[in-house]
Design a protein around this motif. Sequence first.
Motif, PDB file in Angstrom:
ATOM      1  N   ALA A  50       0.818  -1.207   0.000  1.00 39.06           N
ATOM      2  CA  ALA A  50       0.000   0.000   0.000  1.00 39.06           C
ATOM      3  C   ALA A  50       0.851   1.255   0.000  1.00 39.06           C
ATOM      4  N   LEU A  51       2.003   1.175   0.630  1.00 39.05           N
ATOM      5  CA  LEU A  51       2.906   2.321   0.699  1.00 39.05           C
ATOM      6  C   LEU A  51       3.757   2.494  -0.547  1.00 39.05           C
ATOM      7  N   GLY A  52       3.783   1.482  -1.389  1.00 40.21           N
ATOM      8  CA  GLY A  52       4.692   1.537  -2.522  1.00 40.21           C
ATOM      9  C   GLY A  52       6.117   1.258  -2.121  1.00 40.21           C
ATOM     10  N   LEU A  53       6.334   0.602  -0.977  1.00 38.65           N
ATOM     11  CA  LEU A  53       7.686   0.322  -0.501  1.00 38.65           C
ATOM     12  C   LEU A  53       8.155  -1.052  -0.922  1.00 38.65           C
ATOM     13  N   THR A  54       7.681  -1.534  -2.041  1.00 38.47           N
ATOM     14  CA  THR A  54       8.079  -2.855  -2.508  1.00 38.47           C
ATOM     15  C   THR A  54       9.508  -2.837  -2.961  1.00 38.47           C
ATOM     16  N   GLY A  55      10.237  -3.902  -2.621  1.00 37.32           N
ATOM     17  CA  GLY A  55      11.628  -3.997  -3.055  1.00 37.32           C
ATOM     18  C   GLY A  55      11.705  -4.171  -4.559  1.00 37.32           C
ATOM     19  N   LYS A  56      12.782  -3.664  -5.131  1.00 47.45           N
ATOM     20  CA  LYS A  56      12.971  -3.777  -6.574  1.00 47.45           C
ATOM     21  C   LYS A  56      13.329  -5.202  -6.930  1.00 47.45           C
ATOM     22  N   ALA A  57      12.557  -5.831  -7.797  1.00 44.93           N
ATOM     23  CA  ALA A  57      12.866  -7.184  -8.233  1.00 44.93           C
ATOM     24  C   ALA A  57      14.148  -7.169  -9.039  1.00 44.93           C
ATOM     25  N   ARG A  58      14.875  -8.260  -8.986  1.00 38.80           N
ATOM     26  CA  ARG A  58      16.155  -8.314  -9.671  1.00 38.80           C
ATOM     27  C   ARG A  58      15.985  -8.196 -11.176  1.00 38.80           C
ATOM     28  N   ALA A  59      14.951  -8.842 -11.717  1.00 37.16           N
ATOM     29  CA  ALA A  59      14.706  -8.777 -13.149  1.00 37.16           C
ATOM     30  C   ALA A  59      13.849  -7.563 -13.471  1.00 37.16           C
ATOM     31  N   GLN A  60      14.011  -7.049 -14.678  1.00 35.59           N
ATOM     32  CA  GLN A  60      13.239  -5.903 -15.109  1.00 35.59           C
ATOM     33  C   GLN A  60      11.864  -6.344 -15.596  1.00 35.59           C
ATOM     34  N   ALA A  61      10.982  -5.372 -15.781  1.00 37.57           N
ATOM     35  CA  ALA A  61       9.647  -5.665 -16.287  1.00 37.57           C
ATOM     36  C   ALA A  61       9.760  -6.266 -17.691  1.00 37.57           C
ATOM     37  N   PRO A  62       8.742  -7.041 -18.082  1.00 34.00           N
ATOM     38  CA  PRO A  62       8.782  -7.627 -19.429  1.00 34.00           C
ATOM     39  C   PRO A  62       9.097  -6.582 -20.487  1.00 34.00           C
ATOM     40  N   SER A  63      10.000  -6.945 -21.379  1.00 30.37           N
ATOM     41  CA  SER A  63      10.500  -6.024 -22.388  1.00 30.37           C
ATOM     42  C   SER A  63       9.640  -6.084 -23.634  1.00 30.37           C
ATOM     43  N   PRO A  64       9.965  -5.284 -24.639  1.00 31.86           N
ATOM     44  CA  PRO A  64       9.302  -5.437 -25.940  1.00 31.86           C
ATOM     45  C   PRO A  64       9.489  -6.850 -26.464  1.00 31.86           C
ATOM     46  N   PRO A  65       8.871  -7.175 -27.588  1.00 31.80           N
ATOM     47  CA  PRO A  65       8.918  -8.553 -28.094  1.00 31.80           C
ATOM     48  C   PRO A  65      10.334  -9.112 -28.138  1.00 31.80           C
ATOM     49  N   GLY A  84      15.093 -25.266 -37.087  1.00 36.45           N
ATOM     50  CA  GLY A  84      14.491 -24.464 -38.135  1.00 36.45           C
ATOM     51  C   GLY A  84      13.317 -23.627 -37.689  1.00 36.45           C
ATOM     52  N   VAL A  85      13.246 -23.296 -36.398  1.00 37.50           N
ATOM     53  CA  VAL A  85      12.136 -22.479 -35.911  1.00 37.50           C
ATOM     54  C   VAL A  85      12.665 -21.354 -35.030  1.00 37.50           C
ATOM     55  N   GLN A  86      11.840 -20.325 -34.883  1.00 39.49           N
ATOM     56  CA  GLN A  86      12.075 -19.237 -33.944  1.00 39.49           C
ATOM     57  C   GLN A  86      10.831 -19.100 -33.074  1.00 39.49           C
ATOM     58  N   VAL A  87      11.024 -18.627 -31.861  1.00 41.94           N
ATOM     59  CA  VAL A  87       9.902 -18.462 -30.933  1.00 41.94           C
ATOM     60  C   VAL A  87       9.773 -16.984 -30.589  1.00 41.94           C
ATOM     61  N   LEU A  88       8.593 -16.423 -30.862  1.00 37.56           N
ATOM     62  CA  LEU A  88       8.319 -15.018 -30.583  1.00 37.56           C
ATOM     63  C   LEU A  88       7.550 -14.901 -29.274  1.00 37.56           C
ATOM     64  N   VAL A  89       8.072 -14.077 -28.358  1.00 35.66           N
ATOM     65  CA  VAL A  89       7.429 -13.809 -27.074  1.00 35.66           C
ATOM     66  C   VAL A  89       6.985 -12.356 -27.058  1.00 35.66           C
ATOM     67  N   ILE A 468      17.115 -18.295 -18.380  1.00 33.95           N
ATOM     68  CA  ILE A 468      15.904 -18.685 -17.648  1.00 33.95           C
ATOM     69  C   ILE A 468      14.897 -17.553 -17.785  1.00 33.95           C
ATOM     70  N   VAL A 469      13.720 -17.890 -18.317  1.00 28.90           N
ATOM     71  CA  VAL A 469      12.652 -16.917 -18.536  1.00 28.90           C
ATOM     72  C   VAL A 469      11.423 -17.363 -17.758  1.00 28.90           C
ATOM     73  N   LYS A 470      10.825 -16.434 -17.021  1.00 25.48           N
ATOM     74  CA  LYS A 470       9.546 -16.706 -16.376  1.00 25.48           C
ATOM     75  C   LYS A 470       8.619 -15.528 -16.606  1.00 25.48           C
ATOM     76  N   ASP A 471       7.433 -15.820 -17.082  1.00 26.79           N
ATOM     77  CA  ASP A 471       6.427 -14.790 -17.316  1.00 26.79           C
ATOM     78  C   ASP A 471       6.929 -13.718 -18.287  1.00 26.79           C
ATOM     79  N   GLY A 472       7.721 -14.138 -19.280  1.00 27.05           N
ATOM     80  CA  GLY A 472       8.218 -13.213 -20.285  1.00 27.05           C
ATOM     81  C   GLY A 472       9.361 -12.339 -19.832  1.00 27.05           C
ATOM     82  N   THR A 473       9.901 -12.594 -18.637  1.00 27.99           N
ATOM     83  CA  THR A 473      11.009 -11.825 -18.093  1.00 27.99           C
ATOM     84  C   THR A 473      12.234 -12.715 -17.987  1.00 27.99           C
ATOM     85  N   ILE A 474      13.371 -12.208 -18.416  1.00 25.19           N
ATOM     86  CA  ILE A 474      14.620 -12.971 -18.318  1.00 25.19           C
ATOM     87  C   ILE A 474      15.219 -12.776 -16.927  1.00 25.19           C
TER      88      ILE A 474
END
Length: 484
Positions: A50-65, A84-89, A468-474
Motif C-alpha cells: 500500500a505504501l509503494g515500498l516494494t523492493g525492486k525485483a532483480r529482473a526488469q519488467a517484461p520487455s518489448p517482443p 528451423g524455428v524461432q519463438v516469438l514472445v 531462464i525466462v519466467k512470465d516473459g522476463t529474463i
Amino acid sequence: MFTCSTDDLPNSAAAGCGCCRPELKFASDRMTAELSRRGFIAGATGSFAALGLTGKARAQAPSPPMVFRNCMLFDGKASRTRGGVQVLVEGNRISRIIEGDAAPPDGARVIDCGGGVLMPGLIDAHWHTMFAALPLMALTTADIGFIFLAASAEAERTLMRGFTTVRDLGGPSFALAQAIDRGMATGPRIYPSGTMITTTGGHGDMRPLEDIPRSPGGRLSHMEHIGGGSIADTADEVRLRAREQLMQGATQIKMVGGGGVSSPRTTLDMFTYGEAEFRAGVETAADRRTYLTVHAYPPEQMQRALAAGTQCIEHGHLMDEATARMMAERGAWLSTQPFFSEEDQAPLTGQSRVNLLQVLEGTRTMYPLARRHGIKTAFGTDLLFSPDILHRQGLMLARMTNWYSPAESLQMATSGNGELMALSGPRNPYPGKLGVIEPGAMADMLVVNGDPTADLDLIADPNNFTVIVKDGTIYKDTRSGTAA
C-alpha cells in the motif's frame, strides 16, 4: 513499529515528519495489531504494498517482443527436438512459432540461443516453499518472519534451478506467492494448498505433547497458528479447515491419509481419515470448483481416498496392482517422487528412518506399475528440512531415466505437470498453459547448453541453463558475451 512524539511540535513540523505520514501510521498500526504470527506475513506484505515500498525485483519488467532463434526446440510434448524455428514472445505469452529464418519483427530483442535447446520451464508438482530451506527444529521455534525470509531466498534459488512453477503441498505460502506475483520477490509460480489437513496424531501433527489433550473448538496450537498443519478430527472440521485455506487463496486442498516419513510418531501403515471425511474434503473443494489431493502410501489408504472421489494421490510408493488398476480406471493422478537413497532426505533416525526405507523399497515397484497401467503420473521432489539437499531437485528429475526415456521424463515435468496445475480450474491463478511452448502459452522457458532429450543429466546442473525466462522476463542470461 514506527513512532514519534509530535506533542511539542508545531503543525508544520509534524506535517514534515516522515514517520508521521498518515500512510506510514496506517502501516504501523497494521503491523503492531494483534495479528497471529502467520498473519504478520500477510499484514506486512499488504502494508508495504500500500505504501509503494516494494523492493525492486532483480529482473526488469517484461520487455518489448523477444525472438529466440538459433535453437533446437523441445515444446514439452514431442518426443524429440526440432530445428528451423524461432519463438516469438510478446509480453508474458508465447505469441508465435516462426518456421524458417524470417527476419524478427521491428524492435524485437533477438536472443541467440547458440544452438542450445529451448524448452519449457520445469514444474515441481510436490514442493514445500516454506519448509524446504530450514531444519524442522528451526521451523517449530523460529519467528515466522525469519521463516518467511529464508523461504523467499530459497524461492529465488528454486527458480535459478530452472523450476519456474511449483505446487506447494503444505505450508503458509500464500503471502510469498503474492509477493512473487507482484514482483516484490523472485521465485517460481506457486500453486498453494495452504496448511495440510490431518487428524490428531496423523502425519503433519508436529505438536509438542504439552499441547494435548485437544478440546474441539479450543485454542489452536502454535503449529496451527503458523500454518504448519491443521487438525481436523471430524467431517465438519475438515470442511471448516478446507474452507479456511480456500478463503486465503488455495488452488487445491491437501488431506493426509496416514503416516509419513517426516513425522516420527507415525507409521506408514496407519490410517487417519475414513471415507466420510475424505468425501467432505472432496465436496468442499468441488464447491469451489477445484480438487482434493491426498497424502497416502499403502494401497488401503489410497483406495479409501479414491473411493471418496479424490482426483490425486501424493506419494503412493507402496501401491499394489489392484490399486494401480483402480487409479487408472478412475483417471486419478499419481503425484510422486523418485526417492532412491537416504541422501534424498535430511538425516533420519528411529521410526522416520524405518518409514523412509519402506518408501525407498517401494519406489522400485511403483513406477513400473504406474507405467504398465497408464496412470497419469506427475513429477515432484518433496525435498524438506535441509538446505543441503535442495540442489538435488534437478538430479531427481534426471533419475527418472531409471523408468522413462529422457524425453518422457521431460514431458512429465513440463506439459504433464502443466495439465495437473490446470486441474485447479477457476482457482488457477495463472490462466494460461504451462509446461509447453506453443502460441498462447505462458512464456516460461529455459535455454539448455546441450540436448536434455538425449542426456537428462544436463538438468541436474543448473549451470547448463544459459537463459531462464519466467512470465516473459529474463531472470538469467549467461550466454557468451552477455551479462548475468
